[in-house]
Design a protein around this motif. Structure first.
Motif, PDB file in Angstrom:
ATOM      1  N   ASP B 118       0.836  -1.190   0.000  1.00  0.00           N
ATOM      2  CA  ASP B 118       0.000   0.000   0.000  1.00  0.00           C
ATOM      3  C   ASP B 118       0.884   1.258   0.000  1.00  0.00           C
ATOM      4  O   ASP B 118       1.700   1.447   0.892  1.00  0.00           O
ATOM      5  CB  ASP B 118      -0.861  -0.048   1.275  1.00  0.00           C
ATOM      6  N   GLY B 120       0.197   4.115   0.732  1.00  0.00           N
ATOM      7  CA  GLY B 120      -0.069   4.925   1.913  1.00  0.00           C
ATOM      8  C   GLY B 120       0.903   4.638   3.045  1.00  0.00           C
ATOM      9  O   GLY B 120       1.206   5.508   3.851  1.00  0.00           O
ATOM     10  N   VAL B 121       1.390   3.392   3.093  1.00  0.00           N
ATOM     11  CA  VAL B 121       2.332   3.010   4.141  1.00  0.00           C
ATOM     12  C   VAL B 121       3.634   3.804   3.995  1.00  0.00           C
ATOM     13  O   VAL B 121       4.205   4.287   4.971  1.00  0.00           O
ATOM     14  CB  VAL B 121       2.598   1.487   4.073  1.00  0.00           C
ATOM     15  N   ALA B 124       2.886   7.402   4.975  1.00  0.00           N
ATOM     16  CA  ALA B 124       2.806   7.557   6.426  1.00  0.00           C
ATOM     17  C   ALA B 124       4.201   7.524   7.034  1.00  0.00           C
ATOM     18  O   ALA B 124       4.524   8.331   7.900  1.00  0.00           O
ATOM     19  CB  ALA B 124       1.930   6.459   7.025  1.00  0.00           C
ATOM     20  N   SER B 125       5.044   6.612   6.559  1.00  0.00           N
ATOM     21  CA  SER B 125       6.398   6.502   7.117  1.00  0.00           C
ATOM     22  C   SER B 125       7.198   7.772   6.840  1.00  0.00           C
ATOM     23  O   SER B 125       7.961   8.232   7.689  1.00  0.00           O
ATOM     24  CB  SER B 125       7.123   5.293   6.526  1.00  0.00           C
ATOM     25  N   ARG B 138      12.070  -1.160   7.889  1.00  0.00           N
ATOM     26  CA  ARG B 138      11.072  -1.303   8.937  1.00  0.00           C
ATOM     27  C   ARG B 138       9.638  -1.296   8.416  1.00  0.00           C
ATOM     28  O   ARG B 138       8.725  -1.734   9.099  1.00  0.00           O
ATOM     29  CB  ARG B 138      11.231  -0.189   9.968  1.00  0.00           C
ATOM     30  N   ALA B 139       9.447  -0.744   7.216  1.00  0.00           N
ATOM     31  CA  ALA B 139       8.076  -0.690   6.695  1.00  0.00           C
ATOM     32  C   ALA B 139       7.912  -1.520   5.420  1.00  0.00           C
ATOM     33  O   ALA B 139       7.130  -2.459   5.383  1.00  0.00           O
ATOM     34  CB  ALA B 139       7.669   0.755   6.441  1.00  0.00           C
ATOM     35  N   PRO B 142       9.064  -5.582   5.657  1.00  0.00           N
ATOM     36  CA  PRO B 142       8.123  -6.375   6.455  1.00  0.00           C
ATOM     37  C   PRO B 142       6.739  -6.464   5.804  1.00  0.00           C
ATOM     38  O   PRO B 142       6.106  -7.516   5.830  1.00  0.00           O
ATOM     39  CB  PRO B 142       8.043  -5.614   7.788  1.00  0.00           C
ATOM     40  N   GLU B 143       6.281  -5.353   5.206  1.00  0.00           N
ATOM     41  CA  GLU B 143       4.962  -5.381   4.574  1.00  0.00           C
ATOM     42  C   GLU B 143       4.953  -6.290   3.351  1.00  0.00           C
ATOM     43  O   GLU B 143       3.954  -6.914   3.029  1.00  0.00           O
ATOM     44  CB  GLU B 143       4.542  -3.966   4.154  1.00  0.00           C
ATOM     45  N   SER B 217       1.253 -13.636   6.371  1.00  0.00           N
ATOM     46  CA  SER B 217       0.226 -12.748   5.824  1.00  0.00           C
ATOM     47  C   SER B 217      -0.637 -12.190   6.944  1.00  0.00           C
ATOM     48  O   SER B 217      -1.145 -12.931   7.761  1.00  0.00           O
ATOM     49  CB  SER B 217      -0.662 -13.498   4.830  1.00  0.00           C
ATOM     50  N   ARG B 218      -0.783 -10.857   6.940  1.00  0.00           N
ATOM     51  CA  ARG B 218      -1.624 -10.224   7.971  1.00  0.00           C
ATOM     52  C   ARG B 218      -2.741  -9.413   7.326  1.00  0.00           C
ATOM     53  O   ARG B 218      -3.423  -8.680   7.993  1.00  0.00           O
ATOM     54  CB  ARG B 218      -0.769  -9.286   8.827  1.00  0.00           C
ATOM     55  N   LYS B 219      -2.854  -9.528   6.014  1.00  0.00           N
ATOM     56  CA  LYS B 219      -3.859  -8.681   5.352  1.00  0.00           C
ATOM     57  C   LYS B 219      -5.228  -9.319   5.419  1.00  0.00           C
ATOM     58  O   LYS B 219      -5.339 -10.523   5.381  1.00  0.00           O
ATOM     59  CB  LYS B 219      -3.460  -8.427   3.902  1.00  0.00           C
TER      60      LYS B 219
END
Lengths: 351, 219
Positions: B118, B120-121, B124-125, B138-139, B142-143, B217-219
């Motif tokens: 995304d 947006g991530v 945001a970072s 870190r973003a 991992p994503e 997966s965390r989505k």
């Protein structure tokens, strides 16, 4: 706190270029909730991204905390961004991290290594936004409103002095929107945080903003206290947004004869039974042909379009004025029906 | 066909050789391909480090590497391999061409996986004052982890394919066995066993990859 002077921003896309902002001037005071409203494509997002330097202006000056930002680079830039929290429409949480890890993220980016301090700060923030029991969940397990609360907690983690909200409630339902706005309002009062809130909904502005700027095609169409802008819109773009919020139909024609006046009651005046008094003491008849009733922040207001007939209309109007009720003559219905477009123009003119 | 003629010890050694080639090549492919993929992504169009020249040059080189058929790459790289490992034969002699053959492929898979993150991530970072390094480690990574693991799985399976092919020019492993015994000496049973081993290996790799992807997966 934040000032924009003559700011212009253009995006080049191949041969074509789009001017997102044209000669924008704005002054946002410390501790206020400042709304920036406009239709989509008006340049709102660009404007807010100039404040934390995610975008740079092509011309003009952006100053934050009394300091011009045009020369800010490198470490100084990162430090500036850490003093400005940002909340996004689509939350922009890290899906691979838990709620607690998401809130801890800006602290880690800022170089905080003391794990106990991070943990304590995260617990405090999650308690503040009412999500303590969800600390170990992942974002996908939360509702939209909860995700935005995580977004707000994350934005507050580094104790910023400014909070930017980019359509923070646009992906939420009305009930959740109200609760998120209440939270922002509380934060503004308790922490004395300056909030810049971008939205396309007048209802959002009406609920929490102190002042508002209306953006139309990259220009500031008007700016002022919310009561002023909402109740007495001067610019067609503002009028369109207000009408949308009031769900007013276009071109409604009531078969009423006589002069129509728009009465605006604000604050304590809203509760006075003034129309009955007018009927009794000045012998005027009245029909209410339109209007809206609601509140601006915590202040009640009513705006009624009233057709007066018979009796001492002039005396009645003077009485209203004396009672602190704002009166505007809209138009005389007896002068034949006026098309809706003309009416808008006239309204804008009269006001 | 008679399976008593099969030398199972030899097949065992060949299988271990294949695993060694696979492991070694996969390690170096990820080591080189991951940073290349990250650079491709960051310098790509519309990204926050957009650099047309770097992206264009890197993209061009990677495309050339990907357009050379692997069997030709094996031969072309022989002198380079000899310099690097001292031999162009066996397990050691095959790892460099394997790495060259799959790094470009893997770098593209990494680029694609990062694009799936995304936007947006990143936004945001950046708004939080993250440095480029922090945003990547870190973003972004991992994503993109599930996508990258899926990419490693696909690459591992391509590597199994390539190790078998390298048997043709003196690489070791199961492919080498299949060519020398199954093909050149008409020992069909060796061919059958090697093919079954390859099928099992690929199935295991895919299953393991799928499990890991699911786990992260965390989505």
């Amino acid at each position: 706190m934040i000032s924009l002077k003559n700011v212009t921003k253009t995006y080049a896309a191949g041969a074509r270029s789009t001017t997102a902002l044209r000669a924008v001037d704005l002054d946002i005071q410390r501790g206020e909730v400042f709304g920036i409203i406009g239709a989509s494509g008006a340049g709102k997002s660009t404007l807010v991204r100039l404040i934390n330097l995610l975008e740079r202006p092509d011309a003009g000056l952006v100053a934050v905390d009394g300091r011009a930002t045009d020369g800010v680079r490198g470490r100084e830039l990162l430090a500036l961004r850490r003093r400005i929290g940002m909340v996004f429409q689509h939350f922009n949480l890290l899906s691979a991290k838990t709620v607690a890890q998401n809130v801890a993220f800006p602290l880690q980016l800022a170089g905080e290594r003391n794990l106990a301090a991070i943990e304590a700060r995260v617990a405090e923030l999650l308690a503040r936004v009412g999500l303590s029991e969800h600390a170990q969940k992942y974002p996908r397990q939360l509702s939209g409103g909860q995700k935005q609360r995580v977004g707000i907690a994350r934005a507050l983690a580094c104790r910023p002095s400014i909070l930017l909200c980019d359509e923070a409630t646009s992906a939420l339902d009305p009930e959740t929107t109200r609760s998120v706005l209440r939270l922002l309002s509380e934060i503004n009062r308790e922490l004395g945080l300056t909030i810049v809130l971008i939205t396309h909904e007048m209802d959002v502005v009406r609920q929490i903003c102190d002042r508002v700027a209306v953006l139309d095609a990259g220009r500031v169409a008007e700016t002022g206290p919310v009561e002023e802008v909402f109740l007495h819109p001067r610019h067609p773009a503002t009028l369109a947004l207000v009408r949308e919020a009031a769900r007013e139909e276009d071109g409604e024609v009531s078969p009423v004869h006589g002069a129509i006046h728009r009465l605006t009651f604000l604050g304590s005046a809203t509760h006075s039974p003034i129309l009955g008094v007018l009927a009794r003491e000045h012998g005027v008849d009245f029909s209410i042909v339109g209007g809206q009733i609601g509140s601006i922040r915590d202040q009640p207001f009513a705006q009624l379009n009233v057709a007066f007939s018979g009796g001492d209309v002039a005396g009645a109007l003077a009485r209203l004025d004396a009672a602190g009720i704002d009166v505007e003559a809209l138009y005389d219905r007896s002068a034949a029906a006026i098309p809706a477009e003309a009416r808008i123009r006239e309204l804008a003119h009269v006001v | 066909m008679s399976f008593d003629r099969i030398d199972w010890v030899q097949i065992g050694h060949a299988a271990l050789d294949t695993l060694a080639m696979l492991g070694g090549a996969l390690f170096f492919t990820v080591l080189f391909g991951l940073p290349l993929g990250v650079i491709l992504f960051l310098t790509g169009r519309g990204q926050f480090l957009q650099q047309g020249v770097i992206y264009g040059a890197l993209s061009f080189v990677l495309n050339i590497l990907r357009s050379v058929p692997f069997i030709i790459l094996l031969i072309v790289l022989m002198p380079v391999t000899t310099v690097l490992t001292g031999t162009s034969l066996g397990v050691r002699g095959v790892i460099p061409p394997l790495v060259v053959g799959t790094t470009a492929f893997f770098a593209r898979l990494v680029e694609t996986a990062l694009r799936e993150v995304d936007r947006g991530v990143i936004d945001a970072s950046r708004a939080m004052g993250g440095t480029v390094g922090q945003i990547v480690f870190r973003a972004l990574l991992p994503e993109a982890l599930p996508g990258i693991i899926a990419g490693i799985t696909v690459t591992a399976i391509v590597l199994v394919d390539y190790t078998a092919m390298s048997g043709a020019i003196g690489g070791g492993g199961i492919g080498d066995l299949a060519i020398r015994y199954g093909y050149q000496r008409f020992q069909t049973e060796v061919m059958v066993v090697t093919v079954i081993l390859l099928i099992v290996l690929v199935q295991l790799l895919q299953a393991a990859g799928n499990r890991l992807v699911l786990h992260f997966s965390r989505k």
